[in-house]
Enzyme design. Sequence first.
Site, short mmCIF file in Angstrom:
data_model
loop_
_atom_site.label_atom_id
_atom_site.label_comp_id
_atom_site.label_asym_id
_atom_site.label_seq_id
_atom_site.Cartn_x
_atom_site.Cartn_y
_atom_site.Cartn_z
N ASP A 83 0.82 -1.20 0.00
CA ASP A 83 0.00 0.00 0.00
C ASP A 83 0.86 1.26 0.00
OD1 ASP A 83 -2.41 1.69 0.35
OD2 ASP A 83 -3.34 -0.24 0.78
N HIS A 84 0.23 2.40 0.24
CA HIS A 84 0.84 3.72 0.03
C HIS A 84 2.02 4.00 0.96
CE1 HIS A 84 -0.89 5.36 3.77
NE2 HIS A 84 -1.90 4.54 3.49
N ASP A 85 2.94 4.80 0.48
CA ASP A 85 4.01 5.41 1.28
C ASP A 85 4.93 4.40 1.96
OD1 ASP A 85 3.27 8.35 1.08
OD2 ASP A 85 1.40 7.53 1.87
N CYS A 86 5.09 3.24 1.38
CA CYS A 86 6.02 2.25 1.94
C CYS A 86 7.43 2.48 1.40
CB CYS A 86 5.57 0.83 1.59
SG CYS A 86 4.08 0.31 2.48
N SER A 137 2.69 2.92 4.78
CA SER A 137 3.76 3.54 5.59
C SER A 137 4.62 2.52 6.32
CB SER A 137 3.16 4.54 6.59
OG SER A 137 2.45 5.55 5.91
#
Length: 207
Positions: free
Chosen positions: A136-139, A156
Amino acid sequence: MNKLIIMIGNGGHASVLTEMLLSQKETIIGFTAPTTEENAFGLTYLGSDEVIEQYNPADIELVLAIGTIKPSPLREKIFNKFTQKTYQFKSVIHPSAIIAPSVQLGHGVQIMAGTIIQTNTIVADNSIINTGALIDHDCQIGSHIHIAPGTKISGSVHIEKGTHVGTGATIIQGIHIGSNCLIGAGAVVVSNFVNGVKAVGVPAKEV
């Protein structure tokens, strides 16, 4: 014009990558490996890795086709050896992968069939995101990492270099995992882990 490709390795992961590349009309001139075992796709055996240095780095690209089942320095060692000699590693991305436009991919990454990588994620050099993995996002996925098939990583999450995340593992939002860790198959990670940890179970605990 695409460069000619040399595969490094001849195991199961190499077979998957070879089929992906051939389906994308890439030209593979052969493979290197410690032994002359026949290649499943009839590729030419070129010799051990040292034979690569007979080729001009401007004329070829390398694909590091050695998979991992646990943290191992081998992929990092090979990657660094040849990049220091100005060879380039080709990124291989399956056409069914869904990658958000803002995702940043390093050199030599391998994104396999059915993966989804969401907004603002970074995947660093020489990492494998294997079949059906969801990120998912911002990893932040560090270099030389293997995210095994079916892994689910929430937003994250930060995973440092050399770590292996086993098949079907789940990592919840905001987790930090250090370098050279082994996250077992099916583990559910709900807490941070420092470098070199082996963690298994639901919830995942250090062993």
